[in-house]
Design a protein around this motif. Structure first.
Motif, PDB file in Angstrom:
ATOM      1  N   LEU A 100      74.888   6.020  26.403  1.00 44.27           N
ATOM      2  CA  LEU A 100      74.212   4.846  26.117  1.00 44.27           C
ATOM      3  C   LEU A 100      72.668   5.170  26.334  1.00 44.27           C
ATOM      4  N   GLN A 101      72.079   5.951  27.347  1.00 47.13           N
ATOM      5  CA  GLN A 101      70.979   6.323  27.623  1.00 47.13           C
ATOM      6  C   GLN A 101      70.232   7.398  26.354  1.00 47.13           C
ATOM      7  N   CYS A 102      71.076   8.226  26.165  1.00 45.93           N
ATOM      8  CA  CYS A 102      70.712   9.031  24.921  1.00 45.93           C
ATOM      9  C   CYS A 102      70.627   8.392  23.591  1.00 45.93           C
ATOM     10  N   ALA A 103      71.558   7.446  23.338  1.00 45.77           N
ATOM     11  CA  ALA A 103      71.531   6.626  22.185  1.00 45.77           C
ATOM     12  C   ALA A 103      70.374   5.939  22.163  1.00 45.77           C
ATOM     13  N   ALA A 104      69.950   5.253  23.310  1.00 49.20           N
ATOM     14  CA  ALA A 104      68.742   4.495  23.240  1.00 49.20           C
ATOM     15  C   ALA A 104      67.386   5.324  22.824  1.00 49.20           C
ATOM     16  N   VAL A 105      67.443   6.500  23.555  1.00 50.20           N
ATOM     17  CA  VAL A 105      66.186   7.335  23.002  1.00 50.20           C
ATOM     18  C   VAL A 105      66.228   7.604  21.253  1.00 50.20           C
ATOM     19  N   LEU A 106      67.645   7.874  20.994  1.00 59.46           N
ATOM     20  CA  LEU A 106      67.512   8.281  19.615  1.00 59.46           C
ATOM     21  C   LEU A 106      67.333   7.067  18.763  1.00 59.46           C
ATOM     22  N   LYS A 107      67.807   5.884  19.039  1.00 58.06           N
ATOM     23  CA  LYS A 107      67.586   4.686  18.401  1.00 58.06           C
ATOM     24  C   LYS A 107      65.964   4.329  18.489  1.00 58.06           C
ATOM     25  N   ALA A 108      65.157   4.465  19.467  1.00 56.21           N
ATOM     26  CA  ALA A 108      63.871   4.330  19.947  1.00 56.21           C
ATOM     27  C   ALA A 108      63.174   5.298  18.794  1.00 56.21           C
ATOM     28  N   GLU A 109      63.562   6.496  18.742  1.00 61.13           N
ATOM     29  CA  GLU A 109      63.067   7.544  17.997  1.00 61.13           C
ATOM     30  C   GLU A 109      62.980   7.123  16.700  1.00 61.13           C
ATOM     31  N   SER A 110      64.177   6.573  15.978  1.00 59.71           N
ATOM     32  CA  SER A 110      64.382   6.353  14.631  1.00 59.71           C
ATOM     33  C   SER A 110      63.591   5.104  14.041  1.00 59.71           C
ATOM     34  N   GLU A 111      63.149   4.424  15.119  1.00 56.56           N
ATOM     35  CA  GLU A 111      62.339   3.074  14.893  1.00 56.56           C
ATOM     36  C   GLU A 111      60.740   3.409  14.745  1.00 56.56           C
ATOM     37  N   LYS A 170      52.223  13.407  17.359  1.00 59.18           N
ATOM     38  CA  LYS A 170      52.094  15.030  17.467  1.00 59.18           C
ATOM     39  C   LYS A 170      50.701  15.570  17.444  1.00 59.18           C
ATOM     40  N   MET A 171      49.921  15.042  16.779  1.00 59.09           N
ATOM     41  CA  MET A 171      48.398  15.671  16.581  1.00 59.09           C
ATOM     42  C   MET A 171      47.994  15.550  17.823  1.00 59.09           C
ATOM     43  N   LEU A 172      48.247  14.347  18.719  1.00 61.45           N
ATOM     44  CA  LEU A 172      47.471  13.871  19.994  1.00 61.45           C
ATOM     45  C   LEU A 172      48.496  14.527  21.362  1.00 61.45           C
ATOM     46  N   ASN A 173      49.428  15.347  20.637  1.00 59.98           N
ATOM     47  CA  ASN A 173      50.483  15.938  21.799  1.00 59.98           C
ATOM     48  C   ASN A 173      50.988  14.994  22.718  1.00 59.98           C
ATOM     49  N   VAL A 174      51.685  13.735  22.143  1.00 53.93           N
ATOM     50  CA  VAL A 174      51.909  12.671  22.956  1.00 53.93           C
ATOM     51  C   VAL A 174      53.557  12.325  22.600  1.00 53.93           C
ATOM     52  N   ASP A 175      54.388  12.521  23.508  1.00 60.61           N
ATOM     53  CA  ASP A 175      56.070  12.137  23.456  1.00 60.61           C
ATOM     54  C   ASP A 175      56.024  10.711  24.160  1.00 60.61           C
ATOM     55  N   PRO A 176      56.112   9.622  23.182  1.00 56.65           N
ATOM     56  CA  PRO A 176      56.345   8.173  23.784  1.00 56.65           C
ATOM     57  C   PRO A 176      57.403   7.959  24.679  1.00 56.65           C
ATOM     58  N   LEU A 177      58.525   8.812  24.588  1.00 56.18           N
ATOM     59  CA  LEU A 177      59.683   8.894  25.464  1.00 56.18           C
ATOM     60  C   LEU A 177      59.887   9.991  26.317  1.00 56.18           C
ATOM     61  N   GLY A 178      58.869  10.775  26.237  1.00 62.62           N
ATOM     62  CA  GLY A 178      59.159  11.847  27.385  1.00 62.62           C
ATOM     63  C   GLY A 178      59.234  11.640  28.616  1.00 62.62           C
TER      64      GLY A 178
END
Length: 316
Positions: free
Chosen positions: A89-100, A110-118
């Protein structure tokens, strides 16, 4: 999608609170594939027993055995099937958030070297996440199916908990479902009425008790031949012929390793089709079939070989 997205975010927040280290739960590919195939059945069974699907980290001791049994019957292997379910469920949540996240935003971050879900990913073991991510297509599809389930079971007041959502948002939800909410609901109702009309849900069947206290009813195709897995699942959910709270088994089940000593294929109804077991003895850790024949490919000949397995948990 907002209701499910809110649930997924809450799962992520809970994972952050409960996680002390990103220790692997040793997810297997079959664990993830079986969750993707059976997540709707798992949620329905959890809700039927009053297990809180919004917070898989707080399963009480009295619920733990039932929860583990449900997960294992649906192909999420031991040991620690609850932990594996939570991590999926945790991994699915990350994948879903990334897809949005849209492509423009991704490029900027990426240019700012930011990972919002890091920060959230730090609470997930990288090996476990890699297994789920390798099945991203089926995982995201499963999330959509859960979203549809949530939408169909919502009350008529609103599709969300928030009272200030406007009608245009509700219309979008309907559009995502491929039609109006009432249309979607009526399809389920029509399917249920057809099953109740065509099959005797009050019929008496022999009950088999297993060594761990579970009780099973195995309906042979010679007794009832279902056309598809939806019919089989609706029948199981509405069965009243023998007293008790019977559930649809969407994995190897009771007969898996016992009735096929001559290694003949074993066919059983599972969520979305027919599970075909060809290799014996069956691997009860994964309970995964050798192949799944999807409903669209289930011929009358295959249907005449598929059993419906229903089980009743030992609630003592």
């Amino acid at each position: 999608m907002k209701k499910l997205l809110s649930l997924l975010i809450s799962v992520l927040m809970l994972s952050a609170m409960h996680a002390q280290s990103a220790k692997s739960v040793v997810l297997s590919d079959s664990d993830v594939k079986n969750w993707a195939k059976n997540c709707v059945s798992i949620q329905k069974e959890f809700e039927k027993l009053g297990i809180d699907t919004n917070d898989p980290f707080t399963v009480s001791a009295s619920e733990k055995q039932n929860a583990e049994t449900i997960l294992q019957k649906n192909g999420i292997s031991n040991p620690n099937s609850i932990g594996k379910y939570s991590v999926i469920l945790q991994c699915a949540a990350v994948l879903k958030a990334e897809s949005e996240i849209d492509e423009q935003s991704k490029a900027m971050m990426k240019m700012l070297n930011v990972d919002p879900l890091g920060e959230l990913k730090k609470n997930i073991n990288s090996k476990d996440y890699a297994v789920v991510a390798s099945n991203s297509k089926s995982v995201l599809h499963a999330i959509d199916e859960l979203d549809k389930l949530d939408s169909s079971s919502s009350n008529s007041k609103t599709a969300y908990d928030s009272a200030d959502e406007d009608y245009s948002d509700l219309s979008k939800i309907m559009s995502d479902l491929g039609g109006g909410y009432s249309d979607y609901e009526s399809k389920e109702e029509r399917a249920k009425k057809e099953v109740l009309k065509n099959y005797d849900t009050k019929k008496k069947f022999k009950v088999v008790k297993s060594s761990d206290g579970e009780e099973w009813i195995i309906i042979q195709p010679s007794e009832i031949t279902f056309k598809n897995s939806q019919e089989a699942e609706i029948y199981a959910e509405n069965y009243t012929g023998v007293q008790g709270n019977w559930s649809f088994c969407s994995a190897c089940g009771y007969l898996g390793g016992t009735s096929n000593k001559n290694s003949k294929p074993f066919y059983t109804w599972v969520s979305g089709g027919v599970g075909c077991y060809l290799t014996f003895p069956i691997d009860f850790d994964s309970c995964a079939p050798d192949k799944i024949i999807e409903d669209v490919d289930v011929t009358p000949e295959i249907a005449r070989k598929a059993v419906l397995q229903m089980y009743k948990l030992n609630e003592e």
